[in-house]
Structure formats: structure tokens, C-alpha cells
Design an enzyme around this catalytic site. Structure first.
Site, PDB file in Angstrom:
ATOM      1  N   ASP A 157       0.878  -1.155   0.000  1.00  0.00           N
ATOM      2  CA  ASP A 157       0.000   0.000   0.000  1.00  0.00           C
ATOM      3  C   ASP A 157       0.927   1.219   0.000  1.00  0.00           C
ATOM      4  OD1 ASP A 157      -2.078   1.766   0.042  1.00  0.00           O
ATOM      5  OD2 ASP A 157      -3.188   0.759   1.634  1.00  0.00           O
TER       6      ASP A 157
HETATM    7  C1  BGC Z   1      -5.054   3.198  -0.004  1.00  0.00           C
HETATM    8  C2  BGC Z   1      -5.086   2.231  -1.159  1.00  0.00           C
HETATM    9  C3  BGC Z   1      -4.854   2.959  -2.451  1.00  0.00           C
HETATM   10  C4  BGC Z   1      -3.528   3.693  -2.372  1.00  0.00           C
HETATM   11  C5  BGC Z   1      -3.188   4.474  -3.618  1.00  0.00           C
HETATM   12  C6  BGC Z   1      -3.802   4.069  -0.028  1.00  0.00           C
HETATM   13  O1  BGC Z   1      -3.916   5.090   0.899  1.00  0.00           O
HETATM   14  O2  BGC Z   1      -5.111   2.489   1.207  1.00  0.00           O
HETATM   15  O3  BGC Z   1      -6.312   1.553  -1.187  1.00  0.00           O
HETATM   16  O4  BGC Z   1      -4.882   2.071  -3.521  1.00  0.00           O
HETATM   17  O5  BGC Z   1      -3.585   4.616  -1.303  1.00  0.00           O
HETATM   18  O6  BGC Z   1      -4.015   5.569  -3.768  1.00  0.00           O
END
Ligand code: BGC
Length: 725
Positions: free
Chosen positions: A272
Site C-alpha cells: 500500500d
Molecule cells: C489506499 C489504497 C490505495 C492507495 C493508492 C492508499 O492510501 O489504502 O487503497 O490504492 O492509497 O491511492
């Protein structure tokens, strides 16, 4: 002279030979094996891997902007683009910030939110949504889509419940498999997220989840396992939180032991954004692609420091090769090197897919005396009340937000549908800055109208349905409970429509209103879909993918004081008893049970036959029964099958969903539904045996219209105990 001209001639010859030789070499190299799409993927991967330098391999393992990895032009490897889903292709940001890129070519079709998709209980619809999002990803030049999101609803308060598929692992698995199959059919890799036990936003970057092995295996992992083993998902995103002390983005147990070794996952684990915390841990703990931190890209944990450790021999080159190989495999498998189809954006089909999900997702929670559908020939005036009647929701909720091509809000959909035949008034009634005069106007409008449509619920503001924060309670915000009571006092024909992505309390007014419709966040066609359901063009067929408790304290994590954790640790004290598993086992009356959803018609269930097979791989039992539409309108019903283990060596929840089928029937029509069950439908995870045990003995098979509306039942005896992976 003679010798000079000989020398010149010889030189010309040598040059000519050299040119021919290098032209031959070039001809050989013009189509290197890795670019030959007729070759098997693994051969192409190995060929390409063998041509990469250490630096080039390393560049595949980390971002070079917010959503890309670097190109390797020397070898025709393009920049790889990722984009957030899961409700469509997100607007572009960056390259190095979260600020919008301010482009005019980054609109997308906005699909209904994840929990709405789950409420359709229709994997075919999920597949159609996946195809549409995949086609848009192609058109927007994205190779990996960051979705679907399948974290189980452990608490009604989780800010991201709206993105997820509800509280049941079986339902979440079926929807995820449909979505991924659809999306990946377009040569776009899905990235299922967030692996694993990412069930709250409170303290999400650091919270340590302590969950027992059975609950992990039976509740929190099945959707990921199905995505890998049934849908062949190409990417998995690690979660922000820790599990048993280790960050999920480099959690050896989760990523290496379970995902890669046990499930046989061959694709890439992506962090993530900012979810990696250490070079050695990331390198050894199963991470393959690090994304998103705010520092210079060569300072990523899988970048410069990883290279250094490899060069010094502190980490083996095989680690680098394995990670690079996985990245190349996904690249080649999704045809990134072969040229992909052009894709398409905002087509009639995509709009129709979005509207169909929204329509099939709506859950008719209550409908006394057939208050719905509204008959346009019987009403002359309609008071529409509520902030959510005009609020646009697509561009909200954080990473899943969509810059939609358009969005039809509920009021607009209603106005279009009634087309001037009814006098529609609108008053906001509630909201952040709404005062007494606006409330008075709403009540006045309600008092003089033939019927009222109260369109309330939540929105994507902070502390409601949004990433990064959980809700503070389960109540409707902005004094809606009081307002609904005042409105229904002056007009008993008040229909409540709730927009939102998680359960809400309704105790103060539920007994006084005739009808309640759960509309979720319906994407860019939400207003049209809502109007079609309210006025009876579409018969609602959605079912709740989560329990709606009467009060927060009834739901397991809150009843046990096991949320949001103390001193950085949250203990999942309820174990397996998540959602209806808790309510049914503890005999607590919910407001609306899991699987609940009414229709404008009636369905009759009859004639249950339990047909036994003897297979260890295929079905051991098939439940066959008839569902008939005994009302006067065509409609869809989700027939649900729950298994209850009557004698078990380990405690089990009172009932567990193990099959379902959605059928669409005309008035008077009857269909035989057939639900096959293999051994996994009877099995529990035995931590001592490290496997799934289906124990000999008796099981009750419960068939119904919700988890608490059982219409047919029978028993089945499993002759032999088996244990499998
Ligand atoms: C989220 C993800 C997301 C990523 C990119 C993170 O803060 O938890 O679900 O895909 O950001 O935007």
C-alpha cells in the site's frame, strides 16, 4: 599503389562482411524471444530477465512517480501505470503529489461502490462491471488497477466499508472472483486489496491486529484465496496495519507462507502507498513492488538500499530475481509488451453496466402496505427532502473517488422520470449548515404533498464513509432522526431512502415510516436507477451484504470492547463471530439481518431435495428446490443456502452462507434452483492440523430469503472425516 588499392578493396570487403554480420545479428535480435507472443510466458520471462542489469531489475521493484514504475526503453519495457479503482479509473494525480494532475482526459465511468456491488449478490453483474472498468483502464493507459477491495466488515464504523463487499467471506469471494475475471479479461491486472485484516481506519498505519488462526483463515482470508486460486488475480496489495506484530506489506507469514507457498500466488505483491518500513524486512518478507512513499524514489526500501545490500552480498541475488520475475510475469501475461487493445470510455454499455449494478443493488428494507412503488397516476405532488437528494457523491471517499463523466443525483433522476406529471418540491431539510428555517420549510412542504421522499443517510465527508477515518457512531448525522420523525408526523406517506455505504441506526423512526430503501452510493447513474426503482420500472432485488444492528453495542467488536484497540493493539476477541455469525449464535435481534431484502412481488420456496454425491473433488451434495414468483410483477430473488453443523469437535457459528443463486422470474413463473456443495461447504479450519476439516456427522441445510428467513430445511450426513488444504 597496387597494394594500397588491394588494402582499400579488402577493407571494403571486411566492412561489408561486418555490416552483413551485424545486420544478421540485428535481424535475430529484431524479435527477441521475450517479445514473441507465440512463446510460453515463462520462457519469455526468463529471456527478458537474463537481459536485465541489476539496476534495471531493481527499477521494476519500486515507483518512479506516484503511480508508475520506470520504463526500460533499451528493452522496449514501457512505464507501467497503476490507478486506483475499484469503482472506476481514478483521476490522475501527481506525478509526485496527491494533487490532481488537472487533465481533461482523465474522466471515467463511476460505478456504484463496492458494498453496492456485493448487495446485488450477482457475480455476473460483478463480471460485467469488471469488464467495463477494464476497458476504461485500457483507454486510460493503465496496466494495473488497484481493486477490488475485499476487507471484511468487522465493525459498522470502518470508514472504508463502502468500498468493501460486506461481512461474509463467501459472498465477498464470489463477487471478487466475478469482478477480477471481468477486469483481467481485458489484459488489465487486478490488484486485490488490502491483504490482510485491514478492518478499521482508526490508527490504520500502525495498528497491530491480533486475530486467532481460525478467524484469519475462515473470515479474513477466503476472498483473497478465491481471487488467487479461482480468478488468477495478478496482484495483491499489502495492508497498512500489522498482523501479529509485523507490517502486512512485509509479513513473512502472510505473504511468503500463505499467499505464495500455500495459495501458489505467482503474481506481484504491491505495498500500500507508504506501507513498507524497512529494506531487509521488505526484501525477505515477500514484497515485490514498493509504491507511494513521499521520499525520493531511490530512497525507497526496495531501491538504493536494497541494491547495496545485494551488491555487498548481505541479501541473495535470488531475491532480486524472484521479485523481478514476478513483475515481468504480470507484465507479459497482461500483454503489456505485445500491444493491448485500445479500450473504451463512457460507452453506452458502461453506462448501462453502472445503472444495472445500482438498480440490482438497492435493498428494500421495509415496505408496509405496498407504499412502494409510487404510482404516478395517484399522486399529484411529491416533496423531496434531504441533502443527499442533490449531493454528488462520485468524487468522494479518497482513493476510490472518481472524476465521473456525469452524475445523476437522486432529485435529477426523479424529475426526469416524472417528466412534469407531478409537482415536485425540493427542500434540503438537514445538512451541515442547515438552520431552523430550512427545517420548517421541509416540514411545510411535507405537510402539503401527497407523498414524501426523504433522501438521507451518510456522505463521504470526514468521519462518515471515507478512507483514513472511521465513523464516530452508527447514527444518522445532522439531526436526521428528529427530522424524519417530524416529517412523518405531518405526512405518514413518507418514504425514506438511505444513501451510504455502511449500517445506520433507525430505531427512532423505523416503526413509523411505511417504507425504507437502501440505495448505497449508486455511481453516476444513481439518480436514474433510484427513480426507476421508486416508480416501479425496476423491482428491487438487492440483499444486505451485512447485518444492520439495532445499536452499535449489539455488534460483536463493540459488545466486547474490542475496537479500536488499546496501546496500538486491536484484539479480535469475537474470533469467528463476525456479523450475522455473532447475531445468530448469540441470538441477538438485528434491525435487519444479513441477506435481507424485500421485493415488489412475492416468492414461494418449495420441494427441497438433497441429492448426495460421493465425490471428494466435486459436489458431495446438491440442494435442489423450486422458487416461484407468486405475485403480479416480474422480479429477482436471491435464494440463500446456509449450513449449520449440528455436532462439531470445534465450536462453529450457528449458520454460515455456503451458496446462493439469484433468479429472475416473471409473475407465475417457477424455476428449479440447484446449488452444489463441495467439501469446503462443510469444513472448518483446524489450527492444529493446519488444514480444513470436514467432519463426519450431521449438517442442517437451511434455504431462505435471508439469514433469518429460512423457508426450507433438510439434513445431510457426511460419512467420512477429511482434512485438506
Ligand atoms: C489506499 C489504497 C490505495 C492507495 C493508492 C492508499 O492510501 O489504502 O487503497 O490504492 O492509497 O491511492
Amino acid at each position: 599503389m597496387k597494394s594500397a588499392s588491394f588494402l582499400a578493396r579488402s577493407l571494403r570487403l571486411v566492412t561489408a562482411i561486418l555490416i552483413v554480420t551485424s545486420a544478421t545479428a540485428y535481424a535475430d535480435e529484431a524479435r527477441p524471444l521475450y517479445l514473441d507472443s507465440s512463446q510460453p510466458i515463462e520462457k519469455r520471462v526468463e529471456d527478458l530477465l537474463s537481459r536485465l542489469t541489476l539496476e534495471e531489475k531493481n527499477s521494476l521493484l519500486h515507483g518512479d512517480s506516484k503511480f508508475t514504475t520506470a520504463a526500460i526503453p533499451r528493452l522496449n519495457i514501457p512505464r507501467r501505470w497503476m490507478s486506483d479503482g475499484p469503482h472506476g479509473v481514478r483521476e490522475d494525480v501527481g506525478p509526485d503529489t496527491w494533487d490532481p494532475a488537472d487533465r481533461t482526459d482523465d474522466f471515467a465511468t463511476c460505478m456504484p461502490c463496492g458494498i453496492a456491488l456485493a448487495a446485488t449478490w450477482n457475480p455476473d453483474v460483478a463480471l460485467a462491471e469488471g469488464v467495463a472498468v477494464g476497458e476504461e483502464a485500457l483507454a486510460r493507459g493503465k496496466h494495473i488497477m488497484l481493486g477490488p477491495a475485499v476487507n471484511i466488515m468487522r465493525t459498522p464504523l470502518c470508514g472504508r466499508n463502502f468500498e468493501y463487499f460486506g461481512e461474509d467471506p463467501f459472498l465477498a469471494s464470489r463477487i471478487a472472483v466475478g469482478y477480477i475475471r471481468g477486469e483481467q479479461s481485458q489484459n488489465v491486472a487486478s490488484c486485490i486489496k488490502h491483504f490482510a485484516a485491514n478492518n478499521q481506519e482508526a490508527d490504520r498505519n500502525a495498528i497491530n491486529v491480533e486475530v486467532d488462526e481460525r478467524a484469519l483463515r475462515e473470515i479474513y482470508l477466503p476472498a483473497f484465496k478465491a481471487a488467487v486460486q479461482e480468478a488468477g488475480v495478478w496482484a495483491v496489495m499489502g495492508a497498512y496495519n500489522k498482523l501479529r506484530g509485523d507490517y502486512c506489506c512485509h509479513n513473512d507469514y502472510l505473504l511468503n507462507k500463505i499467499l505464495k507457498d500455500e495459495y501458489g500466488f505467482q503474481g506481484i505483491v504491491i505495498s500500500d502507498w507508504g506501507g513498507a518500513h524497512d529494506t531487509r524486512a521488505a526484501a525477505l518478507g515477500g514484497l515485490d513492488l514498493e509504491m507511494g512513499t513521499e521520499k525520493p524514489y531511490d530512497e525507497f526500501f526496495l531501491a538504493g538500499s536494497f541494491r547495496e545490500a545485494l551488491q555487498k552480498g548481505e541479501l541473495p541475488m535470488s531475491l532480486l530475481d524472484d521479485k523481478a520475475r514476478r513483475n515481468l510475469r504480470v507484465m507479459i501475461a497482461t500483454h503489456v509488451l505485445d500491444g493491448r487493445q485500445p479500450g473504451s470510455l463512457n460507452t453506452k454499455e458502461h453506462q448501462a453496466a453502472s445503472r444495472r449494478v445500482a438498480e440490482e443493488a438497492m435493498v428494500l428494507l421495509k415496505n408496509k402496505r405496498d407504499a412502494l412503488p409510487l404510482d404516478l397516476f395517484r399522486i399529484q405532488s411529491l416533496a423531496v427532502i434531504g441533502d443527499n437528494a442533490t449531493r454528488l457523491q462520485a468524487h468522494g471517499g479518497q482513493s476510490s473517488e472518481i472524476k465521473a463523466f456525469y452524475e445523476i443525483a437522486p432529485l435529477e433522476g426523479i424529475l426526469r422520470r416524472v417528466g412534469g406529471r407531478v409537482n415536485v418540491s425540493y427542500s434540503v431539510g438537514y445538512g451541515k449548515d442547515v438552520g431552523d428555517d430550512a427545517i420548517a420549510r421541509a416540514i411545510q412542504a411535507a405537510a402539503t404533498a401527497d407523498a414524501v421522499l426523504f433522501i438521507g443517510g451518510l456522505n463521504h465527508d470526514r468521519n462518515f464513509d471515507t478512507e483514513g477515518f472511521d465513523r464516530r457512531n452508527m447514527k444518522l448525522p445532522y439531526g436526521q432522526d428528529e427530522l424524519i420523525q417530524r416529517v412523518v408526523e405531518v405526512n405518514p406517506r413518507t418514504i425514506v431512502v438511505l444513501v451510504g455505504g455502511s449500517p445506520m441506526e433507525m430505531g427512532q423512526w423505523i416503526d413509523r415510516v411505511p417504507a425504507v430503501l437502501m440505495a448505497w452510493y449508486g455511481g453516476m447513474e444513481s439518480g436514474n436507477a433510484l427513480a426507476r426503482v421508486l416508480f416501479g420500472d425496476v423491482n428491487p432485488s438487492g440483499k444486505l451484504p451485512c447485518t444492520f444492528p439495532k445499536r452499535l453495542a449489539d455488534s460483536p467488536a463493540h459488545a466486547l470492547g474490542a475496537y479500536p484497540g488499546t496501546n496500538g493493539v486491536v484484539r479480535y476477541e469475537e474470533g469467528l463471530l463476525v456479523g450475522y455469525r455473532w447475531f445468530d449464535t448469540k441470538d441477538i435481534e438485528p434491525l435487519f439481518p444479513f441477506g435481507h431484502g424485500l421485493s415488489y412481488t412475492r416468492f414461494n420456496y418449495s420441494n427441497l431435495k438433497l441429492v448426495q454425491g460421493a465425490s471428494t473433488n466435486g459436489p458431495v451434495l446438491t440442494a435442489e428446490f423450486d422458487v416461484a414468483n407468486t405475485g403480479t410483477r416480474a422480479g429477482g430473488e436471491v435464494a440463500q443456502l446456509y449450513v449449520h453443523d449440528t455436532q462439531s469437535s470445534l465450536p462453529r457459528p450457528a449458520r454460515e452462507l455456503k451458496g446462493f443463486q439469484k433468479v429472475f422470474l416473471k409473475p407465475g413463473e417457477k424455476q428449479t434452483v440447484s446449488i452444489p456443495l463441495d467439501l469446503s461447504a462443510f469444513a472448518f479450519y483446524d489450527p492444529d492440523k493446519h488444514g480444513w476439516v470436514a467432519e463426519a456427522g450431521e449438517f442442517a441445510i437451511l434455504i431462505g430469503s435471508s439469514s433469518r428467513d429460512v423457508r426450507l430445511s433438510g439434513t445431510f450426513a457426511l460419512a467420512q472425516t477429511t482434512c485438506g488444504k
